[in-house]
Design a protein around this motif. Structure first.
Motif, PDB file in Angstrom:
ATOM      1  N   GLU A  39       0.834  -1.207   0.000  1.00  0.00           N
ATOM      2  CA  GLU A  39       0.000   0.000   0.000  1.00  0.00           C
ATOM      3  C   GLU A  39       0.871   1.259   0.000  1.00  0.00           C
ATOM      4  N   ASP A  51      -9.653   5.919   3.679  1.00  0.00           N
ATOM      5  CA  ASP A  51     -10.847   6.412   4.354  1.00  0.00           C
ATOM      6  C   ASP A  51     -10.392   7.207   5.571  1.00  0.00           C
ATOM      7  N   TRP A 212     -15.979   5.652  -2.743  1.00  0.00           N
ATOM      8  CA  TRP A 212     -14.885   4.687  -2.511  1.00  0.00           C
ATOM      9  C   TRP A 212     -14.888   3.617  -3.599  1.00  0.00           C
ATOM     10  N   LEU A 216     -12.068   3.018  -6.766  1.00  0.00           N
ATOM     11  CA  LEU A 216     -11.292   1.770  -6.831  1.00  0.00           C
ATOM     12  C   LEU A 216     -11.425   1.047  -8.172  1.00  0.00           C
ATOM     13  N   PRO A 222      -6.511   0.385  -2.277  1.00  0.00           N
ATOM     14  CA  PRO A 222      -7.050   0.787  -0.975  1.00  0.00           C
ATOM     15  C   PRO A 222      -5.960   0.687   0.088  1.00  0.00           C
TER      16      PRO A 222
END
Length: 363
Positions: A39, A51, A212, A216, A222
């Motif tokens: 990530e 988020d 969201w 994506l 994410p």
């Protein structure tokens, strides 16, 4: 996961996707989806999505709103416009940082203050208490907002493809209101917490899951709290509760740019900050890079080579970018010297480190 923890509008989405959920500041939040390293690298090279709906939103409005906002905050809020936000600190009378936050002027005498999740209630009560002499209303509207952060070198191009306004030239802390993004009305802010280009998206809470999922679809990774922490540490960005606290001032924390004690207007903690600006603070925050094996962790003591304690580590990790163990430390100002070798007490071992610049991203 305890039912007592607060949940963002995306909580069920994360559970369904198999993300690893942890407690953070009273919230149930994803720490990782795949791996922290994967990530992290996605944000450094492509695009990552976070988020951050757990962050708090406080509205201050009314005839004296501008005066109250300035009285509460350490920066010069005269510089706020309806397109230019500001990073600032909420300080106590001793100049200590109750919280660090971003302020948006939405319209004349209406301000949005975005505060750290774990501090929302404390900040709100403090602001309400201090507002008694002002004709202004302080409202905690956190439950009304969702917030997403899209970060990385390719984020800007992706966002531009899906908004109804030109955002290519937006500079740090510039923002636009009433932006159409995937058909939803948002506030778009050129900001983040990663050291990369990108945007923070403020939307209606109910719109967060839809946005969201739409984002994506475009080869976006994410990302959880784990990568958010390693990214901000590589960039030398402070975390409240570790690098910032009510006993650490903006000058000690390395966010002096967020304190303007020479302005004419009064604000809480101004006298202490004015003295530190003119005479220097006793402590300062520095970057650390370990020479020997070991990771500097919050609270580890820092010594000079003669065995004198000179400070302590406030944050530390292993950098996914370089593989080096890095950290931030608050040390006595009079011993600061870039490149200086120091000792970090890692449990029962004394480990060599050196003072380096806080921002470890070489771009």
């Amino acid at each position: 996961m305890s039912n007592e923890l607060k949940k963002t509008p995306l909580y069920q989405t994360f559970v369904d996707s198999g993300a690893k959920i942890v407690e953070f500041g009273g919230w149930a939040m994803p720490v990782q989806f795949s791996s922290i390293k994967e990530e992290h690298n996605a944000v450094r090279t492509e695009i990552g999505l976070f988020d951050v709906s757990h962050m708090g939103e406080i509205i201050i409005k009314g005839p004296d709103a501008a005066k109250l906002v300035q009285y509460l905050l350490s920066n010069d809020t005269e510089n706020l416009t309806t397109t230019k936000a500001q990073y600032t600190a909420l300080c106590n009378e001793n100049g200590g940082i109750i919280d660090d936050l971003i302020t948006y002027k939405l319209e004349e005498n209406v301000y949005l203050l975005v505060v750290n999740a774990g501090n929302t209630e404390k900040d709100f009560e403090w602001m309400k208490k201090k507002s008694s002499e002002f004709e202004a209303e302080v409202l905690n509207v956190s439950s009304e907002y969702g917030q997403l952060a899209i970060q990385g070198p390719k984020a800007r191009d992706l966002v531009q493809q899906h908004v109804n306004t030109n955002i290519i030239e937006m500079k740090p802390f510039e923002f636009k209101q009433d932006v159409d993004f995937f058909g939803k009305n948002i506030i778009l802010s050129q900001s983040g917490y990663t050291g990369e280009d990108g945007f923070e998206i403020y939307c209606a809470a109910d719109d967060a899951p839809y946005l969201w999922n739409e984002i994506l679809k475009y080869n976006v990774t994410p990302c959880g709290l784990g990568a958010r922490d390693t990214l901000r540490l590589e960039a030398g960005l402070p975390l409240h509760g570790q690098d910032l606290s009510e006993t650490i001032t903006p000058y000690e924390a390395g966010i002096a740019f967020a304190a303007k004690p020479l302005i004419e207007a009064d604000f809480i903690g101004k006298d202490v900050l004015k003295d530190q600006k003119e005479n220097g603070s006793k402590r300062r925050t520095v970057g650390l890079e370990m020479i020997d094996k070991g990771i500097p962790r919050t609270g580890y003591e820092v010594y000079d080579l003669d065995g004198n304690q000179i400070g302590e580590v406030t944050s530390g990790t292993q950098s996914p970018l370089t593989g080096k163990s890095i950290g931030l430390a608050l040390i006595d100002r009079n011993v600061f010297e870039m490149g200086k070798e120091v000792i970090v007490q890692v449990r029962k071992r004394q480990v060599r480190a050196k003072i380096v610049k806080k921002n470890q991203i070489n771009k």
